[in-house]
Design a protein around this motif. Structure first.
Motif, mmCIF file in Angstrom:
data_model
loop_
_atom_site.group_PDB
_atom_site.id
_atom_site.type_symbol
_atom_site.label_atom_id
_atom_site.label_comp_id
_atom_site.label_asym_id
_atom_site.label_seq_id
_atom_site.Cartn_x
_atom_site.Cartn_y
_atom_site.Cartn_z
ATOM 1 N N MET A 1 0.863 -1.326 -0.126
ATOM 2 C CA MET A 1 -0.236 -0.094 0.132
ATOM 3 C C MET A 1 0.859 1.313 -0.036
ATOM 4 S SD MET A 1 -3.226 1.054 2.570
ATOM 5 C CE MET A 1 -1.944 1.237 4.054
ATOM 6 N N PRO A 2 0.711 2.065 -1.045
ATOM 7 C CA PRO A 2 1.751 3.378 -0.971
ATOM 8 C C PRO A 2 1.432 4.522 -0.419
ATOM 9 C CG PRO A 2 0.283 3.052 -2.894
ATOM 10 C CD PRO A 2 -0.281 2.193 -2.188
ATOM 11 N N TYR A 3 0.152 4.635 0.273
ATOM 12 C CA TYR A 3 -0.012 5.575 1.043
ATOM 13 C C TYR A 3 -1.022 5.217 2.364
ATOM 14 C CZ TYR A 3 0.242 7.399 -3.864
ATOM 15 O OH TYR A 3 0.879 7.622 -4.935
ATOM 16 N N SER A 4 -0.868 6.058 3.262
ATOM 17 C CA SER A 4 -1.681 5.937 4.440
ATOM 18 C C SER A 4 -1.898 7.352 4.995
ATOM 19 C CB SER A 4 -0.969 5.160 5.640
ATOM 20 O OG SER A 4 -1.787 5.045 6.592
ATOM 21 N N MET A 32 5.943 2.355 1.296
ATOM 22 C CA MET A 32 5.008 3.476 1.413
ATOM 23 C C MET A 32 5.565 4.810 0.990
ATOM 24 S SD MET A 32 2.427 3.187 4.663
ATOM 25 C CE MET A 32 1.303 2.035 5.020
ATOM 26 N N LYS A 33 4.513 5.526 0.193
ATOM 27 C CA LYS A 33 5.211 6.710 -0.486
ATOM 28 C C LYS A 33 4.735 7.929 0.510
ATOM 29 C CE LYS A 33 7.040 4.464 -3.908
ATOM 30 N NZ LYS A 33 8.434 4.104 -3.915
ATOM 31 N N VAL A 34 3.789 8.149 1.052
ATOM 32 C CA VAL A 34 3.145 9.052 1.687
ATOM 33 C C VAL A 34 2.650 8.322 3.004
ATOM 34 C CG1 VAL A 34 1.608 10.854 2.008
ATOM 35 C CG2 VAL A 34 2.595 10.232 -0.240
ATOM 36 N N LEU A 35 2.982 9.093 4.210
ATOM 37 C CA LEU A 35 2.859 8.697 5.386
ATOM 38 C C LEU A 35 1.962 9.799 6.251
ATOM 39 C CD1 LEU A 35 1.926 6.647 7.799
ATOM 40 C CD2 LEU A 35 4.182 6.954 8.540
ATOM 41 N N SER A 82 14.011 12.249 2.949
ATOM 42 C CA SER A 82 14.696 11.499 1.695
ATOM 43 C C SER A 82 14.068 10.106 1.526
ATOM 44 C CB SER A 82 16.142 11.263 1.796
ATOM 45 O OG SER A 82 16.531 10.292 2.869
ATOM 46 N N SER A 83 13.307 9.559 2.497
ATOM 47 C CA SER A 83 12.785 8.476 2.122
ATOM 48 C C SER A 83 11.430 8.072 1.956
ATOM 49 C CB SER A 83 12.788 7.510 3.468
ATOM 50 O OG SER A 83 14.290 7.211 3.926
ATOM 51 N N MET A 84 10.401 9.059 2.427
ATOM 52 C CA MET A 84 8.919 9.313 2.142
ATOM 53 C C MET A 84 8.582 10.585 2.301
ATOM 54 S SD MET A 84 7.559 7.209 5.326
ATOM 55 C CE MET A 84 6.050 6.941 4.524
ATOM 56 N N LYS A 85 7.488 10.813 1.867
ATOM 57 C CA LYS A 85 6.692 12.085 2.108
ATOM 58 C C LYS A 85 5.970 11.817 3.388
ATOM 59 C CE LYS A 85 3.567 15.683 0.207
ATOM 60 N NZ LYS A 85 2.772 15.883 -0.884
ATOM 61 N N ILE A 86 6.105 12.797 4.525
ATOM 62 C CA ILE A 86 5.574 12.723 5.752
ATOM 63 C C ILE A 86 4.575 13.887 5.916
ATOM 64 C CG2 ILE A 86 6.045 12.550 8.187
ATOM 65 C CD1 ILE A 86 8.472 10.990 7.743
ATOM 66 N N LEU A 87 3.474 13.835 6.205
ATOM 67 C CA LEU A 87 2.561 14.977 6.353
ATOM 68 C C LEU A 87 2.415 15.052 7.881
ATOM 69 C CD1 LEU A 87 -0.019 14.368 3.517
ATOM 70 C CD2 LEU A 87 2.067 16.045 3.688
ATOM 71 N N VAL A 88 2.150 15.863 8.581
ATOM 72 C CA VAL A 88 2.247 16.316 10.003
ATOM 73 C C VAL A 88 0.816 16.611 10.212
ATOM 74 C CG1 VAL A 88 2.798 17.176 12.198
ATOM 75 C CG2 VAL A 88 4.472 16.386 10.398
ATOM 76 N N GLY A 89 -0.239 15.812 10.914
ATOM 77 C CA GLY A 89 -1.652 16.300 11.161
ATOM 78 C C GLY A 89 -2.048 16.032 12.049
#
Length: 246
Positions: A1-4, A32-35, A82-89
């Motif tokens: 699964m690429p996103y969560s 995962m690409k985005v977490l 550098s490993s994945m896009k992380i969103l802080v929410g």
């Protein structure tokens, strides 16, 4: 699964496990690409869960925990950039009309990347914690699942119109502790009409529903939302809405 786009850690959430960094590292290992990091928002003293009361938490302590979470999340966002896009929410919890101002201040004060809009309480009572508390909310709605379901989706609509959350959390959470959790909503005309209304509004402002598998490990036959909701003609999210979260 690429996103969560919905996650919790045991470091900052009483019902989760592992540190925030361990959660991120596990996501990286899984490709995962985005977490999105979405710990729960702090709540008022009257809205503490039994586990938080047992741990002698207070409203002040929950605010302090969230502030520490935000600092750590921003640190890890840079460390693992550098490993994945992380969103802080944050996962916000709409409990009553006064929730609106509190949530707006939280999002503004912490300059969060995104938020999930969720409903965990009806009549101020947690409906996903245990059967006894669900039963109390049920009684306040008149004693039938149909009535409580309608109250839940009305409260959710209040949240949707007030906040327009980019992501709507576990859309049909209300069924989890009911005596028929795998029921078909479409068989309850009044409930289904409110579901259709909510779905249409979500699409109108460009929001999306998360596909949340937590229900499966809790014994449900289908995730949130269930198949009939996912297939409803009113729910046709735009491609642009999904792209915003990647």
């Amino acid at each position: 699964m690429p996103y969560s786009h919905h996650s919790h850690s045991g470091q900052f959430c009483a019902h989760a496990r592992d540190t925030l960094e361990e959660v991120i590292e596990a996501a990286i290992v899984r490709g995962m690409k985005v977490l999105a990091l979405t710990e729960h928002m702090p709540r008022e003293q009257q809205d503490l869960y039994p586990e938080e009361i047992d741990a002698e938490y207070s409203e002040k302590i929950l605010h302090e925990i969230f502030a520490r979470y935000h600092v750590e999340a921003r640190r890890l966002q840079k460390v693992h950039s550098s490993s994945m896009k992380i969103l802080v929410g944050v996962e916000v919890d709409w409990i009553r009309p006064s929730s609106r101002a509190f949530i707006a201040r939280l999002i503004s004060d912490f300059h969060l990347d995104l938020f999930i809009g969720s409903v965990h309480h009806v009549h101020g009572i947690p409906i996903d914690y245990n059967v006894d508390l669900y039963g109390k909310a049920l009684s306040m709605s008149g004693g039938s699942n149909k009535d409580l379901f309608e109250d839940y989706f009305d409260l959710q609509y209040d949240m949707l119109t007030a906040l327009k959350p980019p992501i709507v959390g576990h859309f049909d959470l209300i069924r989890l502790k009911s005596n028929d959790p795998d029921t078909e909503f479409v068989k309850m005309a009044g409930v289904w009409k409110k579901i259709q209304r909510n779905l249409a509004f979500i699409v109108s402002y460009g929001g999306i529903l998360e596909l949340n598998s937590a229900g499966l490990r809790k014994g449900l036959k289908e995730p949130y939302p269930n198949a009939e909701i996912s297939k409803a003609r009113e729910y046709r999210p735009t491609h642009e809405a999904a792209k915003m979260l990647t």
